[in-house]
Design a protein around this motif. Structure first.
Motif, mmCIF file in Angstrom:
data_model
loop_
_atom_site.group_PDB
_atom_site.id
_atom_site.type_symbol
_atom_site.label_atom_id
_atom_site.label_comp_id
_atom_site.label_asym_id
_atom_site.label_seq_id
_atom_site.Cartn_x
_atom_site.Cartn_y
_atom_site.Cartn_z
ATOM 1 N N UNK A 12 0.755 -1.419 -0.005
ATOM 2 C CA UNK A 12 0.027 -0.213 0.042
ATOM 3 C C UNK A 12 0.844 1.303 0.105
ATOM 4 N N UNK A 13 2.167 0.913 0.580
ATOM 5 C CA UNK A 13 3.033 2.308 1.344
ATOM 6 C C UNK A 13 3.778 2.608 -0.453
ATOM 7 N N UNK A 14 4.015 1.765 -1.447
ATOM 8 C CA UNK A 14 4.375 1.998 -3.045
ATOM 9 C C UNK A 14 3.334 2.027 -3.559
ATOM 10 N N UNK B 10 2.104 11.598 -9.354
ATOM 11 C CA UNK B 10 1.255 11.371 -10.015
ATOM 12 C C UNK B 10 0.081 12.388 -9.760
ATOM 13 N N UNK B 11 -0.301 13.108 -8.997
ATOM 14 C CA UNK B 11 -1.204 13.742 -8.328
ATOM 15 C C UNK B 11 -2.820 13.344 -7.711
ATOM 16 N N UNK B 12 -3.012 11.955 -8.135
ATOM 17 C CA UNK B 12 -3.521 10.903 -7.239
ATOM 18 C C UNK B 12 -3.677 11.017 -5.939
ATOM 19 N N UNK B 13 -5.076 11.242 -4.629
ATOM 20 C CA UNK B 13 -5.345 11.246 -4.170
ATOM 21 C C UNK B 13 -5.471 9.537 -3.565
ATOM 22 N N UNK B 14 -5.403 9.027 -1.925
ATOM 23 C CA UNK B 14 -5.166 8.232 -2.087
ATOM 24 C C UNK B 14 -6.186 7.577 -0.760
ATOM 25 N N UNK B 15 -6.941 6.339 -0.970
ATOM 26 C CA UNK B 15 -7.807 5.997 0.302
ATOM 27 C C UNK B 15 -7.170 4.753 0.920
ATOM 28 N N UNK B 16 -6.341 4.679 2.265
ATOM 29 C CA UNK B 16 -6.226 3.318 2.647
ATOM 30 C C UNK B 16 -7.164 2.334 3.361
ATOM 31 N N UNK C 185 0.244 0.955 11.047
ATOM 32 C CA UNK C 185 0.547 0.784 9.962
ATOM 33 C C UNK C 185 1.308 2.190 9.352
ATOM 34 N N UNK C 186 2.460 2.044 8.469
ATOM 35 C CA UNK C 186 2.522 3.022 8.191
ATOM 36 C C UNK C 186 2.110 3.871 6.338
ATOM 37 N N UNK C 187 1.398 2.377 6.198
ATOM 38 C CA UNK C 187 0.903 2.916 5.022
ATOM 39 C C UNK C 187 -0.835 4.337 6.032
ATOM 40 N N UNK D 30 -6.059 -3.377 -6.032
ATOM 41 C CA UNK D 30 -5.450 -4.346 -5.527
ATOM 42 C C UNK D 30 -4.382 -4.814 -4.555
ATOM 43 N N UNK D 31 -3.497 -4.103 -5.051
ATOM 44 C CA UNK D 31 -2.043 -4.159 -5.088
ATOM 45 C C UNK D 31 -1.936 -6.280 -5.383
ATOM 46 N N UNK D 32 -1.134 -6.919 -4.619
ATOM 47 C CA UNK D 32 -0.998 -8.201 -5.050
ATOM 48 C C UNK D 32 -1.743 -8.630 -3.751
#
Length: 286
Positions: free
Chosen positions: A14-16, A24-30, A39-41, A80-82
């Motif tokens: 999730x951090x990566x 890329x200027x995209x906001x993220x929701x963890x 957790x860091x993410x 989804x990451x992996x």
């Protein structure tokens, strides 16, 4: 370009994703479980939402809850990451049905390639070599033992879904079969939400070589050569070498072309890995 995405994963993965999205200027929701709240993410993502369930692993597999969070935070897409839901066609379909883009292959591609059983059956139709195996839907334990005997011990039990070496068990003789099967199924259901397994002939000293493929939504498919992942511990890769010293140009071209043909046959989109193993005689198998 998306303005906001939800990351359906945790930890370093999730951090990566979050770090790249920010560039890329995209906001993220963890998302996080109660055990992962520090957790860091959860700090790196622009928003962090607690999942409903108190179960650390299973809550990351709760499709309805994750879709709900994506919609409530106005996330346009889910990455989804992996691991977890990255190879779950039900999740990809749920995203589509709820107007949220699934960042990855189509549900149809995942149904074929996300399941080891379905992918082996599909690849056999392409005349690509596969190991002697049982990958049927009938999971009756007596039938599974019968198939294991037909393949001949030692055999390898594998969860049909997922990856990362989780659930895999080497069975050297018949007396070990039922206990290993129970253990494999238990880990499979906990890790991937599904306890279907396949049986494969076990190779004692194989070379494990993967080919990276990349495909766009316009039908273009390329391979980015190979990684030698033969150095493993408990079926987890420890070192990946590129290029592989084991391959000559002929073998490199053969598996590269096979990987591209597989990607093309399922109309793949995104970046994926096609895995091959070589036996001690140098024969390759999907």
């Amino acid at each position: 370009m998306f303005k906001k995405i939800l990351i359906a994963n945790r930890g370093e993965i999730a951090c990566r994703i979050s770090s790249t999205a920010k560039k890329m200027g995209i906001k993220t929701v963890g998302i996080y479980s109660r055990d992962d709240y520090l957790s860091k993410h959860t700090e790196i993502c622009d928003e962090a939402i607690l999942l409903n369930s108190s179960e650390t692993t299973n809550c990351y597999l709760d499709i309805n809850n994750i879709i709900e969070i994506a919609k409530s935070t106005n996330s346009q897409a889910i990455h989804p990451g992996y691991g977890f839901l990255s190879e779950n066609s039900t999740f990809a379909k749920a995203c589509q049905n709820n107007g949220v883009k699934f960042i990855g292959p189509s549900a149809e591609s995942i149904e074929i390639m996300g399941s080891k059983s379905f992918s082996k059956a599909h690849v056999e139709k392409l005349k690509i070599p596969t190991l002697p195996s049982y990958h049927g839907t009938n999971q009756n334990v007596d039938l599974l033992l019968s198939e294991a005997k037909n393949i001949e011990f030692p055999i390898l039990l594998k969860p049909s879904l997922g990856g990362g070496g989780k659930g895999m068990r080497v069975v050297n003789k018949e007396e070990e079969f039922f206990e290993s099967l129970k253990s494999c199924k238990r880990e499979s259901i906990n890790s991937f939400g599904d306890d279907k397994i396949l049986i494969e002939k076990y190779l004692k000293n194989p070379k494990h070589i993967e080919v990276q493929v990349i495909s766009d939504m316009y039908g273009n498919h390329l391979h980015l050569f190979e990684r030698d992942c033969s150095i493993q511990r408990r079926y987890q890769k420890i070192i990946e070498e590129a290029p592989s010293n084991y391959l000559d140009e002929k073998k490199r071209n053969i598996i590269g072309e096979m990987a591209v043909s597989i990607a093309r046959s399922v109309k793949y989109e995104g970046v994926g890995t096609v895995e091959f193993i070589f036996d001690e005689e140098g024969k390759h198998y999907f």
